[in-house]
Design a protein around this motif. Structure first.
Motif, PDB file in Angstrom:
ATOM      1  N   LYS A 117      27.399 -27.395 -14.258  1.00 13.21           N
ATOM      2  CA  LYS A 117      27.089 -28.327 -13.181  1.00 13.21           C
ATOM      3  C   LYS A 117      25.930 -29.205 -13.632  1.00 13.21           C
ATOM      4  CE  LYS A 117      24.071 -24.884 -11.057  1.00 13.21           C
ATOM      5  NZ  LYS A 117      23.772 -24.101  -9.848  1.00 13.21           N
ATOM      6  N   PRO A 118      25.660 -30.299 -12.928  1.00 17.11           N
ATOM      7  CA  PRO A 118      24.489 -31.121 -13.285  1.00 17.11           C
ATOM      8  C   PRO A 118      23.211 -30.304 -13.212  1.00 17.11           C
ATOM      9  CG  PRO A 118      25.929 -32.313 -11.782  1.00 17.11           C
ATOM     10  CD  PRO A 118      26.465 -30.908 -11.832  1.00 17.11           C
ATOM     11  N   ASN A 119      22.291 -30.605 -14.108  1.00 14.55           N
ATOM     12  CA  ASN A 119      20.995 -29.917 -14.197  1.00 14.55           C
ATOM     13  C   ASN A 119      21.134 -28.434 -14.534  1.00 14.55           C
ATOM     14  OD1 ASN A 119      19.675 -32.273 -13.652  1.00 14.55           O
ATOM     15  ND2 ASN A 119      19.087 -31.750 -11.561  1.00 14.55           N
ATOM     16  N   ASP A 120      22.253 -28.064 -15.142  1.00 11.35           N
ATOM     17  CA  ASP A 120      22.408 -26.688 -15.608  1.00 11.35           C
ATOM     18  C   ASP A 120      21.836 -26.552 -17.020  1.00 11.35           C
ATOM     19  OD1 ASP A 120      23.102 -24.059 -15.917  1.00 11.35           O
ATOM     20  OD2 ASP A 120      25.236 -24.430 -16.245  1.00 11.35           O
ATOM     21  N   VAL A 121      22.310 -27.420 -17.933  1.00  7.37           N
ATOM     22  CA  VAL A 121      21.824 -27.400 -19.317  1.00  7.37           C
ATOM     23  C   VAL A 121      21.496 -28.825 -19.750  1.00  7.37           C
ATOM     24  CG1 VAL A 121      22.294 -26.757 -21.712  1.00  7.37           C
ATOM     25  CG2 VAL A 121      23.282 -25.403 -19.847  1.00  7.37           C
ATOM     26  N   LEU A 142      16.962 -37.260 -24.466  1.00  5.77           N
ATOM     27  CA  LEU A 142      17.166 -36.157 -23.522  1.00  5.77           C
ATOM     28  C   LEU A 142      18.418 -36.459 -22.709  1.00  5.77           C
ATOM     29  CD1 LEU A 142      15.932 -33.558 -22.129  1.00  5.77           C
ATOM     30  CD2 LEU A 142      14.816 -35.140 -20.543  1.00  5.77           C
ATOM     31  N   ILE A 143      19.384 -35.529 -22.688  1.00  5.39           N
ATOM     32  CA  ILE A 143      20.632 -35.753 -21.955  1.00  5.39           C
ATOM     33  C   ILE A 143      20.974 -34.533 -21.101  1.00  5.39           C
ATOM     34  CG2 ILE A 143      21.535 -37.240 -23.786  1.00  5.39           C
ATOM     35  CD1 ILE A 143      23.480 -34.939 -24.484  1.00  5.39           C
ATOM     36  N   ASP A 144      21.803 -34.769 -20.091  1.00  8.34           N
ATOM     37  CA  ASP A 144      22.381 -33.691 -19.297  1.00  8.34           C
ATOM     38  C   ASP A 144      23.754 -33.384 -19.898  1.00  8.34           C
ATOM     39  OD1 ASP A 144      23.919 -32.269 -17.303  1.00  8.34           O
ATOM     40  OD2 ASP A 144      22.425 -32.855 -15.811  1.00  8.34           O
ATOM     41  N   ARG A 174      12.208 -37.251 -11.784  1.00 10.33           N
ATOM     42  CA  ARG A 174      13.235 -38.217 -11.397  1.00 10.33           C
ATOM     43  C   ARG A 174      14.592 -37.572 -11.132  1.00 10.33           C
ATOM     44  NH1 ARG A 174      15.215 -43.581 -14.870  1.00 10.33           N
ATOM     45  NH2 ARG A 174      16.771 -44.278 -13.352  1.00 10.33           N
ATOM     46  N   PHE A 175      14.988 -36.595 -11.978  1.00 12.75           N
ATOM     47  CA  PHE A 175      16.337 -36.041 -11.891  1.00 12.75           C
ATOM     48  C   PHE A 175      16.385 -34.608 -11.364  1.00 12.75           C
ATOM     49  CE2 PHE A 175      16.366 -39.181 -15.357  1.00 12.75           C
ATOM     50  CZ  PHE A 175      17.365 -40.024 -14.912  1.00 12.75           C
ATOM     51  N   GLY A 176      15.242 -33.962 -11.231  1.00 18.25           N
ATOM     52  CA  GLY A 176      15.240 -32.570 -10.813  1.00 18.25           C
ATOM     53  C   GLY A 176      15.032 -31.641 -11.999  1.00 18.25           C
ATOM     54  N   MET A 177      14.937 -30.360 -11.712  1.00 19.64           N
ATOM     55  CA  MET A 177      14.623 -29.370 -12.745  1.00 19.64           C
ATOM     56  C   MET A 177      15.899 -28.728 -13.289  1.00 19.64           C
ATOM     57  SD  MET A 177      11.439 -28.397 -13.644  1.00 19.64           S
ATOM     58  CE  MET A 177      10.525 -28.294 -12.113  1.00 19.64           C
ATOM     59  N   PRO A 178      16.080 -28.679 -14.615  1.00 20.15           N
ATOM     60  CA  PRO A 178      17.259 -28.004 -15.169  1.00 20.15           C
ATOM     61  C   PRO A 178      17.043 -26.496 -15.216  1.00 20.15           C
ATOM     62  CG  PRO A 178      15.903 -28.845 -16.944  1.00 20.15           C
ATOM     63  CD  PRO A 178      15.243 -29.288 -15.662  1.00 20.15           C
ATOM     64  N   SER A 179      18.156 -25.781 -15.305  1.00 16.87           N
ATOM     65  CA  SER A 179      18.054 -24.320 -15.463  1.00 16.87           C
ATOM     66  C   SER A 179      17.770 -23.952 -16.909  1.00 16.87           C
ATOM     67  CB  SER A 179      19.362 -23.655 -15.001  1.00 16.87           C
ATOM     68  OG  SER A 179      19.627 -23.936 -13.647  1.00 16.87           O
ATOM     69  N   TRP A 197       4.708 -24.253 -21.241  1.00 13.63           N
ATOM     70  CA  TRP A 197       4.924 -25.189 -20.137  1.00 13.63           C
ATOM     71  C   TRP A 197       6.293 -24.966 -19.502  1.00 13.63           C
ATOM     72  CZ3 TRP A 197       8.288 -29.634 -20.174  1.00 13.63           C
ATOM     73  CH2 TRP A 197       8.154 -30.443 -19.042  1.00 13.63           C
ATOM     74  N   LEU A 198       7.340 -24.774 -20.329  1.00 12.72           N
ATOM     75  CA  LEU A 198       8.681 -24.532 -19.801  1.00 12.72           C
ATOM     76  C   LEU A 198       8.755 -23.200 -19.049  1.00 12.72           C
ATOM     77  CD1 LEU A 198      10.918 -25.798 -22.746  1.00 12.72           C
ATOM     78  CD2 LEU A 198      10.590 -26.881 -20.514  1.00 12.72           C
ATOM     79  N   GLU A 199       8.051 -22.214 -19.568  1.00 16.04           N
ATOM     80  CA  GLU A 199       8.026 -20.918 -18.881  1.00 16.04           C
ATOM     81  C   GLU A 199       7.358 -21.046 -17.512  1.00 16.04           C
ATOM     82  OE1 GLU A 199       6.468 -16.318 -19.625  1.00 16.04           O
ATOM     83  OE2 GLU A 199       6.203 -17.848 -21.178  1.00 16.04           O
ATOM     84  N   GLN A 200       6.314 -21.856 -17.460  1.00 13.96           N
ATOM     85  CA  GLN A 200       5.635 -22.100 -16.183  1.00 13.96           C
ATOM     86  C   GLN A 200       6.572 -22.816 -15.202  1.00 13.96           C
ATOM     87  OE1 GLN A 200       2.175 -24.569 -16.589  1.00 13.96           O
ATOM     88  NE2 GLN A 200       1.704 -24.574 -14.405  1.00 13.96           N
ATOM     89  N   LYS A 201       7.414 -23.713 -15.731  1.00 11.49           N
ATOM     90  CA  LYS A 201       8.368 -24.439 -14.889  1.00 11.49           C
ATOM     91  C   LYS A 201       9.616 -23.606 -14.589  1.00 11.49           C
ATOM     92  CE  LYS A 201       6.219 -28.450 -14.662  1.00 11.49           C
ATOM     93  NZ  LYS A 201       5.821 -29.092 -13.383  1.00 11.49           N
ATOM     94  N   GLN A 202       9.711 -22.424 -15.197  1.00 14.89           N
ATOM     95  CA  GLN A 202      10.856 -21.526 -15.029  1.00 14.89           C
ATOM     96  C   GLN A 202      12.152 -22.155 -15.548  1.00 14.89           C
ATOM     97  OE1 GLN A 202      10.837 -20.401 -10.864  1.00 14.89           O
ATOM     98  NE2 GLN A 202       9.283 -18.822 -11.205  1.00 14.89           N
ATOM     99  N   VAL A 203      12.027 -22.870 -16.663  1.00 17.16           N
ATOM    100  CA  VAL A 203      13.178 -23.445 -17.353  1.00 17.16           C
ATOM    101  C   VAL A 203      13.435 -22.604 -18.596  1.00 17.16           C
ATOM    102  CG1 VAL A 203      14.112 -25.459 -18.539  1.00 17.16           C
ATOM    103  CG2 VAL A 203      12.674 -25.766 -16.522  1.00 17.16           C
TER     104      VAL A 203
END
Length: 234
Positions: A117-121, A142-144, A174-179, A197-203
Motif C-alpha cells: 500500500k502507499p507509505n508501506d515501503v 526518494l520514491i514510494d 508532506r506525504f506521511g510516515m512510511p512503515s 533518527w529512523l528508530e526514533q520515528k519508528q520507521v
C-alpha cells in the motif's frame, strides 16, 4: 497474442513475408476472415489521438502508459490512462519488462518485502554525474515503491547524513510516515545518526545485500528514467 488487432498484424506480416496466405494465417490464429478484413470505424478525432499516443510512445520508448498519459495532459489533451494503455497494446508498443536473470550466490540477508500500500515501503539511493567541466555532483532520490511516485530529489556537490535527514524529514511532513525504508549499505544510510533518527520515528530499515542492486529494483529503474530525462533536456 490475444487481441484481434494483434492477430491482424501477425497475419499481415505472414502474408508480406510470403510465409502463408491470409486464409492460412486466419485459420492458424483462430481469427475469422471477416474480422481480418473488417474496415476501421475509428473517427478522425480518435485516429488523431491514437497517432499522438503512438508518436509520444516512439519518441520516449522507455515510457509506460502512465507517463505518456501525463505528457498528453501537460500538452492540454486530457485522456484516460487506460485508453493510452489500450492503444499502446493494440500497436505493440508496450515496454518490455523481461530482464536477464541474474544468478545469486550465497544467502541473502535482506528482508524481501513487497510494498502492499502507499507509505508501506519507500526506497532511497544516490546517483552521481558530472558537469561539463568535470565537477562531480550527487543526487539523492526518494520514491514510494507502491505508487512509484518520486517523493524527493535533492542535488548537491556533496550530501552528508544530516542532509539526508533534512530531505527525508520534509518528505515525511508532506506525504506521511512510511512503515519501511529500503536502501543499500552506503555510508550515508548506515550512519548512526540516520539509524537512530529512523528508530526514533519508528520507521523500519531494510538493507539490501551488498553488491545486489536488483534487490532495490524500483529505485534503480527510476534512476534510469531520470538519467534519460536529463540527457534529453541537456
Amino acid at each position: 497474442m490475444v487481441s484481434p488487432s494483434a492477430k491482424r498484424r501477425a497475419i499481415k506480416m505472414v502474408v508480406e513475408r510470403g510465409i502463408g496466405t491470409t486464409a492460412e494465417g486466419c485459420r492458424a490464429l483462430g481469427l475469422a476472415r471477416s474480422s481480418y478484413y473488417r474496415n476501421s470505424t475509428v473517427s478522425p478525432e480518435n485516429q488523431q489521438l491514437q497517432g499522438r499516443i503512438v508518436d509520444l510512445s516512439l519518441e520516449h520508448p522507455r515510457y509506460g502508459y502512465r507517463r505518456v498519459s501525463a505528457l498528453m495532459r501537460r500538452q492540454g489533451q486530457p485522456i484516460n490512462p487506460k485508453r493510452v494503455q489500450r492503444v499502446r497494446r493494440q500497436k505493440g508498443l508496450q515496454v518490455s519488462r523481461r530482464q536477464r536473470k541474474l544468478r545469486r550466490t550465497g544467502l541473502s540477508t535482506a528482508q524481501r518485502r513487497r510494498a502492499e500500500k502507499p507509505n508501506d515501503v519507500w526506497s532511497w539511493d544516490f546517483v552521481e554525474d558530472q558537469t561539463e567541466n568535470g565537477t562531480r555532483f550527487r543526487i539523492l532520490t526518494l520514491i514510494d515503491e507502491y505508487t512509484r511516485e518520486c517523493l524527493a530529489v535533492h542535488v548537491d556537490w556533496s550530501i552528508r547524513a544530516v542532509d539526508v535527514i533534512t530531505v527525508v524529514e520534509a518528505a515525511f511532513e508532506r506525504f506521511g510516515m512510511p512503515s519501511h525504508i529500503r536502501s543499500d549499505n552506503g555510508p550515508e544510510f548506515i550512519a548512526y545518526a540516520i539509524r537512530d533518527w529512523l528508530e526514533q520515528k519508528q520507521v523500519k530499515t531494510i538493507y539490501i545485500t551488498p553488491g545486489s542492486p536488483w534487490e532495490n529494483g524500483h529505485i534503480e529503474s527510476f534512476h534510469g528514467k531520470l538519467q534519460d530525462e536529463c540527457k534529453r533536456h541537456a
